[in-house]
Design an enzyme around this catalytic site. Structure first.
Site, short mmCIF file in Angstrom:
data_model
loop_
_atom_site.label_atom_id
_atom_site.label_comp_id
_atom_site.label_asym_id
_atom_site.label_seq_id
_atom_site.Cartn_x
_atom_site.Cartn_y
_atom_site.Cartn_z
N GLU A 148 -4.23 11.89 1.63
CA GLU A 148 -4.66 10.62 2.82
C GLU A 148 -4.81 11.85 3.99
OE1 GLU A 148 -5.36 7.34 5.58
OE2 GLU A 148 -3.46 7.44 5.60
N GLU A 198 0.61 -0.89 0.03
CA GLU A 198 0.01 -0.16 -0.08
C GLU A 198 0.74 1.29 -0.22
OE1 GLU A 198 -3.00 0.33 2.63
OE2 GLU A 198 -2.90 2.51 2.89
#
Length: 211
Positions: free
Chosen positions: A106, A101
């Site tokens: 974010e 990932e």
């Protein structure tokens, strides 16, 4: 009180002034997802799989770092919500397993962007960068390059400025989805917003070098 969320993807094409590392020029470079994929609904559907119920889309093409494609660039311009309870993301995650990932954008309910690279659930690098007015247009970019038979380096940028490099073991040869999504609450706190919330994207681009 009802909470409303929406993923509103806007389109415009602008030139990029970001300089790619010199290693990219030694190999043939090809575009995987061009900046026109947000120009209209037909263009959007041709490159992205849309899931309205989850407020998420993922690119139909996958990112796979290997001997054939050792360098990848993933970037886009975003207006990201950053109020408490909003959780927008622009990220890569494993198709067949997790990890790998890589979180390129974010926000978790404030004005700090989290660049995260997960090697395992307990082995993760996070670089947290303050962004002035996340709701204005900013460019978020990852440059991923193969550095060994199993590992990559991921360089992260905001608005063309280098912010961090994370060494990622075990990423080579593992296909990854590219996802744009907007969630509510969770890691961004609660309650979520009580008014319509928008997450806008434009000029999303994926490219790679062919060895």
């Amino acid at each position: 009180m009802r909470r409303h969320s929406a993923l509103l993807l806007a389109a415009a094409v602008v030139g990029s002034t970001i300089t790619t590392p010199a290693s990219a020029h030694a190999a043939a470079w090809e575009t995987v997802v061009d900046t026109g994929s947000f120009a209209g609904y037909s263009a959007l559907e041709s490159e992205w799989a849309i899931h309205y119920h989850s407020g998420a889309i993922h690119a139909r093409d996958q990112v796979v770092v290997n001997d054939q494609f050792p360098n990848w660039e993933v970037k886009g311009d975003f207006q990201a919500p950053s109020s408490r309870g909003t959780w927008p993301a622009f990220w890569l995650t494993g198709v067949n397993s997790w990890p790998p990932e890589s979180d390129i954008l974010e926000f978790k309910g404030d004005s700090r962007n989290w660049f995260n690279t997960f090697r395992t659930s307990s082995d993760v690098d996070s670089t947290i960068v303050g962004v002035s007015s996340p709701g204005s247009w900013h460019n978020y970019r990852a440059w991923i390059t193969k550095v060994s038979a199993t590992d990559v380096d991921i360089h992260y940028y905001v608005d063309g400025q280098w912010k961090a490099v994370h060494h990622a073991r075990g990423f080579v040869g593992k296909p990854m989805w590219l996802i744009i999504n907007l969630q509510m609450e969770g890691s961004s706190g609660s309650p979520g917003p009580s008014v319509a919330t928008y997450y806008r994207a434009r000029n999303v681009y994926v490219g790679r070098s062919r060895a």
